[in-house]
Design a protein around this motif. Structure first.
Motif, PDB file in Angstrom:
ATOM      1  N   MET A   1     -11.933  -0.453   5.925  1.00  0.00           N
ATOM      2  CA  MET A   1     -11.366  -1.382   6.904  1.00  0.00           C
ATOM      3  C   MET A   1      -9.848  -1.393   6.829  1.00  0.00           C
ATOM      4  N   GLY A   2      -9.286  -1.416   5.595  1.00  0.00           N
ATOM      5  CA  GLY A   2      -7.844  -1.412   5.407  1.00  0.00           C
ATOM      6  C   GLY A   2      -7.219  -0.152   5.984  1.00  0.00           C
ATOM      7  N   THR A   3      -7.894   1.005   5.833  1.00  0.00           N
ATOM      8  CA  THR A   3      -7.381   2.271   6.358  1.00  0.00           C
ATOM      9  C   THR A   3      -7.337   2.247   7.876  1.00  0.00           C
ATOM     10  N   LYS A   4      -8.380   1.633   8.465  1.00  0.00           N
ATOM     11  CA  LYS A   4      -8.435   1.556   9.924  1.00  0.00           C
ATOM     12  C   LYS A   4      -7.301   0.692  10.470  1.00  0.00           C
ATOM     13  N   VAL A   5      -7.033  -0.424   9.802  1.00  0.00           N
ATOM     14  CA  VAL A   5      -5.948  -1.314  10.236  1.00  0.00           C
ATOM     15  C   VAL A   5      -4.605  -0.620  10.114  1.00  0.00           C
ATOM     16  N   ALA A   6      -4.408   0.082   8.986  1.00  0.00           N
ATOM     17  CA  ALA A   6      -3.147   0.800   8.778  1.00  0.00           C
ATOM     18  C   ALA A   6      -2.956   1.867   9.845  1.00  0.00           C
ATOM     19  N   SER A   7      -4.045   2.536  10.214  1.00  0.00           N
ATOM     20  CA  SER A   7      -3.976   3.561  11.262  1.00  0.00           C
ATOM     21  C   SER A   7      -3.602   2.945  12.605  1.00  0.00           C
ATOM     22  N   SER A   8      -4.190   1.780  12.912  1.00  0.00           N
ATOM     23  CA  SER A   8      -3.877   1.087  14.168  1.00  0.00           C
ATOM     24  C   SER A   8      -2.416   0.642  14.186  1.00  0.00           C
ATOM     25  N   ALA A   9      -1.926   0.213  13.009  1.00  0.00           N
ATOM     26  CA  ALA A   9      -0.530  -0.219  12.913  1.00  0.00           C
ATOM     27  C   ALA A   9       0.411   0.944  13.185  1.00  0.00           C
ATOM     28  N   LYS A  10       0.079   2.127  12.629  1.00  0.00           N
ATOM     29  CA  LYS A  10       0.906   3.315  12.853  1.00  0.00           C
ATOM     30  C   LYS A  10       0.878   3.718  14.327  1.00  0.00           C
ATOM     31  N   GLU A  11      -0.299   3.652  14.944  1.00  0.00           N
ATOM     32  CA  GLU A  11      -0.425   4.016  16.361  1.00  0.00           C
ATOM     33  C   GLU A  11       0.409   3.077  17.239  1.00  0.00           C
ATOM     34  N   PHE A  12       0.343   1.774  16.942  1.00  0.00           N
ATOM     35  CA  PHE A  12       1.109   0.785  17.695  1.00  0.00           C
ATOM     36  C   PHE A  12       2.615   1.011  17.512  1.00  0.00           C
ATOM     37  N   SER A  13       2.999   1.317  16.285  1.00  0.00           N
ATOM     38  CA  SER A  13       4.408   1.573  15.981  1.00  0.00           C
ATOM     39  C   SER A  13       4.911   2.806  16.717  1.00  0.00           C
ATOM     40  N   ARG A  14       4.098   3.868  16.756  1.00  0.00           N
ATOM     41  CA  ARG A  14       4.494   5.101  17.464  1.00  0.00           C
ATOM     42  C   ARG A  14       4.712   4.832  18.946  1.00  0.00           C
ATOM     43  N   LEU A  15       3.826   4.009  19.527  1.00  0.00           N
ATOM     44  CA  LEU A  15       3.956   3.694  20.953  1.00  0.00           C
ATOM     45  C   LEU A  15       5.254   2.921  21.220  1.00  0.00           C
ATOM     46  N   LEU A  16       5.566   1.935  20.372  1.00  0.00           N
ATOM     47  CA  LEU A  16       6.799   1.169  20.536  1.00  0.00           C
ATOM     48  C   LEU A  16       8.018   2.055  20.309  1.00  0.00           C
ATOM     49  N   ARG A  17       7.934   2.944  19.316  1.00  0.00           N
ATOM     50  CA  ARG A  17       9.043   3.847  19.034  1.00  0.00           C
ATOM     51  C   ARG A  17       9.311   4.755  20.231  1.00  0.00           C
TER      52      ARG A  17
END
Length: 595
Positions: free
Chosen positions: A1-17
């Motif tokens: 679950m923690g890995t999935k959240v971290a992956s979603s956080a990276k995806e969201f960050s990439r989109l904002l970047r």
């Protein structure tokens, strides 16, 4: 679950970047139903106090353009009446005019907003995601639908950094309440202090007050609002707040925020506005080839007015000096019998060309009128029927012909095509320059050297008109602050220099807000018994990047526009004895360190 959240956080960050780096785009979509916009913080009223100059990301719920069954259509139905006849029912839908509007993004649920804030926070934490050398992300703000007990309307997050390294994050929450007139239902200053103390476990707190009052704008007469696009507001800031809604003390810092839109019929400058507008009409006609002539003020035709003026000069049969004296005497008599436009604006030394301009601008309705009037004048000069007096520094083509007539030598002028309009435009420019010089120099608000840019005749006629319009706007601002607020000379002088410097490098813009520091004592009679438009208090603790605060804003209108507030109060309270109604907006910040 923690890995999935971290992956979603990276995806969201990439989109904002990607959105932050993309100079050609200001919006994108996340997970198909989240609309993300890149904008300046000053676009959102509630954030004006905190991140007005920053670029931020705003998240909202995207609304599909294709309506699903059961969805509400964003439509307005017009003329949608059916005939009584049953046969009309079939065609009823076709005959119904429906105005469809683009669906607007909506606020997110508080739960979804918290999820986005968590993803953003995780993506900024070097302990969760690998650090990079990219610039820090813009702050994130998420619109909320007030579905929680606190009534949350915004959540925000802002990275805190040292150099290019993120060391923590500041989290913000904004909650709102509908309007109330019961002061006892408002939070007290002591309660606000206790809330901050409980949240941040601190005993050392700083308190700052702020308030905004509207001094000039829309007015209410017999329960009817008379709108005005102009506004003069004053912002106060002070320390040592003692109670909610207290009147700003005289020790406050006060800043006038002045926006003046020309053309208000109630303004002392209205007649001069009509004059500069006629000048603009002539200039626009030269540029486009078509002139939208203004409605004449005089009932007598332009040609007949000119003939009468020339006949008056012929009958005088006197010297140039006598004509000048008669002109000054007539102007003085006019000022004594008619209310002046404004002190020092009415000149008593209008020369022949200026008086001709005054007559023509109030009466001409066509190119033919302009040409015919000037032909009459040139013929009278050529035959020596008149020897009019003009100012020495006059620069218009007609003034030059008059100077030549003193020596019985007049150049041939072909009064065809656009030549007459150009000559009339020059007459108006000459006259109005002297009007503005007369006031600004006469009131000792500036010097001729500071006006060189605005008075230059070295640029083309279109640019001359634009610079004169800037000078007119400046004068509207000064006259408003002088007649309405009664500001003293030193403040008017500073304001004049500010406006002159601004317009030397900036385009003409009546929406621009000029800001002027003043002493509260100068305007106490305007605000001490009035209701503030916004009143606020901020309690803070901590130092530097770790500073946190709790603020309360009380306003006569909601500071958020994406939710509807339930209230049983009347729409507005007008001048009278009713208690003012205030909307309550609370903003809290907290700091979380990543160390």
């Amino acid at each position: 679950m923690g890995t999935k959240v971290a992956s979603s956080a990276k995806e969201f960050s990439r989109l904002l970047r990607s959105l932050q780096d993309d100079q050609s785009s200001n919006s994108c979509t996340y997970e198909e139903d989240i609309h993300v916009t890149k904008m300046k913080g000053d676009k959102i009223p509630v954030m004006n106090l905190y991140c007005a100059s920053q670029t931020i990301f705003v998240c909202e719920r995207a609304v599909s353009k294709i309506s699903e069954p059961g969805d509400e259509l964003n439509t307005e139905t017009l003329d949608c009446s059916a005939d009584d006849d049953d046969d009309a029912d079939e065609d009823h839908e076709d005959s119904c005019n429906v105005l469809r509007t683009e669906p607007q993004p909506q606020p997110l649920t508080v739960m979804k907003a918290r999820q986005l804030l968590s993803l953003y926070t995780l993506s900024q934490n070097p302990g969760v995601t690998a650090a990079d050398n990219n610039p820090i992300l813009h702050p994130l703000w998420v619109q909320c639908d007030m579905s929680d007990p606190a009534g949350t309307v915004w959540f925000g997050a802002e990275p805190v950094s040292v150099g290019n390294k993120v060391t923590g994050i500041k989290l913000y929450s904004v909650t709102c309440k509908g309007s109330t007139v019961e002061k006892q239902s408002l939070v007290t200053l002591e309660e606000l202090k206790q809330m901050h103390k409980n949240r941040h476990h601190t005993s050392s707190m700083g308190i700052k007050g702020s308030a905004r009052f509207s001094l000039f704008g829309s007015t209410v007469v017999e329960n009817t609002t008379i709108g005005s696009q102009s506004s003069v507001t004053v912002d106060f800031k002070w320390s040592h707040v003692e109670s909610i809604l207290e009147v700003p003390p005289l020790s406050s810092t006060a800043t006038l925020i002045i926006k003046v839109v020309c053309g208000d019929p109630r303004s002392p400058m209205f007649e001069m506005f009509r004059e500069i507008e006629f000048l603009r009409t002539l200039a626009d006609g030269l540029k486009t080839g078509e002139t939208e002539w203004m409605e004449p003020v005089e009932s007598t035709s332009a040609v007949n007015l000119t003939k009468a003026y020339l006949a008056e000069l012929r009958n005088m049969g006197k010297t140039l000096q006598d004509q000048a004296a008669k002109t000054a005497e007539a102007q003085k008599l006019k000022q004594e019998t008619e209310p002046p436009i404004f002190n020092s604006l009415e000149r008593g030394d209008l020369d022949f060309v200026e008086q001709l301009w005054v007559r023509m601008r109030k009466s001409v309705t066509s190119y033919q009128d302009v040409g015919d009037c000037l032909k009459l004048v040139v013929e009278a000069l050529r035959y020596g029927d008149i020897k009019p007096w003009i100012h020495r520094d006059s620069s218009s083509s007609l003034s030059k012909l008059i100077l030549q007539s003193y020596h019985q030598q007049i150049d041939h002028v072909s009064l065809t095509g656009i030549t007459p309009v150009i000559m009339l435009l020059e007459m108006g420019l000459d006259k109005m320059r002297k009007d503005y010089i007369n006031y600004l120099i006469g009131e000792e608000l500036t010097t001729l050297n500071h006006l060189c840019y605005y008075l230059s005749t070295e640029v083309d006629l279109q640019e001359q008109v634009m610079r004169l319009r800037k000078l007119h706007h400046l004068l509207e601002i000064i006259v408003t602050c002088s007649t309405f607020l009664g500001l003293p000379y030193d403040r008017l002088f500073v304001l004049t220099q500010m406006c002159l410097n601004h317009y030397k490098t900036s385009t003409y813009n009546e929406e621009h807000e000029f800001k002027l520091q003043i002493k509260p004592a100068l305007i106490t009679h305007f605000y001490q018994k009035e209701r503030p438009v916004v009143w606020g208090v901020e309690i803070s603790s901590g130092q530097g990047l770790r500073e946190v605060w709790t603020s309360l804003q009380l306003s006569d209108k909601p500071l958020v526009d994406h939710v509807i507030f339930e209230t049983d109060l009347p729409n507005e309270t007008v001048n009278g004895d009713e208690e003012p109604a205030f909307f309550s907006t609370m903003m809290c910040s907290s700091f979380n360190s990543f160390a």
